[in-house]
Design a protein around this motif. Structure first.
Motif, mmCIF file in Angstrom:
data_model
loop_
_atom_site.group_PDB
_atom_site.id
_atom_site.type_symbol
_atom_site.label_atom_id
_atom_site.label_comp_id
_atom_site.label_asym_id
_atom_site.label_seq_id
_atom_site.Cartn_x
_atom_site.Cartn_y
_atom_site.Cartn_z
ATOM 1 N N ARG A 125 2.064 -7.484 -9.980
ATOM 2 C CA ARG A 125 1.563 -5.947 -10.107
ATOM 3 C C ARG A 125 0.695 -5.722 -9.422
ATOM 4 O O ARG A 125 -0.926 -5.597 -10.266
ATOM 5 N N PRO A 180 -1.911 -1.693 -7.590
ATOM 6 C CA PRO A 180 -1.879 0.056 -7.245
ATOM 7 C C PRO A 180 -1.892 -0.173 -5.772
ATOM 8 O O PRO A 180 -2.528 -0.797 -4.861
ATOM 9 N N HIS A 181 -1.496 1.018 -5.556
ATOM 10 C CA HIS A 181 -1.843 2.122 -4.263
ATOM 11 C C HIS A 181 -1.697 3.646 -4.227
ATOM 12 O O HIS A 181 -1.799 3.469 -5.354
ATOM 13 N N ILE A 197 0.466 4.492 -6.866
ATOM 14 C CA ILE A 197 1.875 3.986 -7.099
ATOM 15 C C ILE A 197 1.923 2.702 -7.463
ATOM 16 O O ILE A 197 0.657 1.531 -6.698
ATOM 17 N N TYR A 198 2.236 1.267 -8.417
ATOM 18 C CA TYR A 198 2.318 0.317 -8.505
ATOM 19 C C TYR A 198 3.269 -0.365 -7.744
ATOM 20 O O TYR A 198 4.165 -0.286 -8.474
#
Lengths: 239, 103
Positions: A58, A60-61, A101-102
């Protein structure tokens, strides 16, 4: 060739983390090459192989259009919007990371590797609401012709993203040719990435995993010198 | 050698934690996170940063105000947009910014 840049496969950045073997056409992670930062809005072209049972945990972006194209094996996707899906060869996945978002991407199988392209494109809007989409394409539709797999328009063929980009894929028999006419000749260039085989593009010979960026053109002539599969990415040069 | 000081501003607390962790992974860099405009201005006034990094979720009006404030108070400060929210582009973005300014 005028107005073009050739990235030979063997000159790409390379990171082998054991579970992940990744080749970077453009600077990525700890690979920094000031001469290979982007091609217009195309910022990342990673050629990834993930070992069985392994994957990207997991993470992020934000503010990026992230496209995954599996080439071999199955990839399991999960994200913070509640999406859980498997993408396979013939599928295409797009995420608009927007405000954040992850997600995780893992090899869906314990004993098979997965190979996929990870492509990042700068968005034409910052801070959009994150979104996820995937699409299964008919592989027969790219035999000796160009199959559109991505566009900026939700009602057009293929998946869509927040950028004026069009992707096409083709699998051509030896000796076959095709002409690609740019959708936006004023703004776009085309980055061609050869997935397998040898091709000639407007006189420039390319082999497996070579990339060629071309700009200030209105069309591109591609000939398969052997059986060959390739991805054409029409990309805005300014964004 | 003095560390490169980076002020990273963004609205997503989890992503900012990741960004700061990645910056601080480089022993020559030191990152400070700010979630709100007020935190960003307070940090900027408190410390001389070499680089300001704008991350995700900053509203256009806030971005305009922050840029105006930073450049009014330190015209030479380098302000860049961070894209991608993770480890992929961060290092290259910082190197590219450093390339363009004397340090």
């Amino acid at each position: 060739m005028a107005n073009s840049i050739l990235h030979k496969a063997e000159n790409r950045g390379h990171a082998n983390h054991g579970w992940l073997d990744s080749y970077h056409t453009f600077s990525f992670g700890s690979y920094y090459n000031p001469q290979a930062m982007n091609f217009g809005a195309l910022r990342v072209l990673n050629d990834d192989t993930v070992s069985g049972g392994m994957g990207f945990g997991r993470h992020p972006h934000d503010n990026m259009e992230i496209i995954s194209i599996p080439l071999e094996g199955d990839l399991e996707h999960q994200d913070s919007m509640g999406n859980k899906a498997i993408i396979r060869k013939g599928d295409i996945q797009a995420m608009s990371a927007g405000t954040g978002i992850y997600h995780s991407e893992k090899n869906a199988h314990e004993n098979e590797r997965v190979k996929f392209l990870q492509i990042w494109i700068y968005p034409n809007q910052k801070n959009v609401e994150p979104r996820y989409d995937q699409l299964t394409l008919n592989l027969a539709d790219r035999h000796n012709r160009l199959q559109q797999v991505l566009s900026p328009n939700a009602d057009d063929e293929g998946i869509w993203i927040y950028q004026n980009a069009w992707f096409h894929m083709g699998k051509f028999d030896q000796g076959k040719s095709v002409t690609y006419n740019l959708k936006d000749t004023a703004q776009s260039g085309v980055y061609t990435f050869v997935l397998s085989g040898d091709v000639t593009i407007d006189g420039q010979k390319l082999g497996t995993r070579d990339g060629l960026g071309s700009w200030d053109i209105s069309s591109l002539e591609i000939t398969a010198d052997t059986e060959a599969e390739f991805l054409l990415m029409e990309i805005p040069m300014t964004f | 050698m003095e560390k490169l000081k980076i002020l990273a501003i963004g609205r997503h607390p989890e992503i900012m934690q990741t960004v700061i962790r990645l910056i601080n992974n480089n022993p020559e860099w030191n990152g400070t996170a700010a979630i709100t405009d007020k935190e960003a201005v307070q940090a900027f006034d408190h410390e001389v940063f070499d680089l300001v990094m704008l991350c995700s979720g900053i509203e256009p009006e806030s971005e305009e105000n922050l840029r105006a404030y930073f450049t009014a108070h330190r015209p030479a400060v380098k302000i860049i947009q961070h894209y991608g929210g993770g480890s992929g582009l961060l290092i290259a973005e910082i190197y590219e910014a450093l390339k363009e300014q004397p340090h």
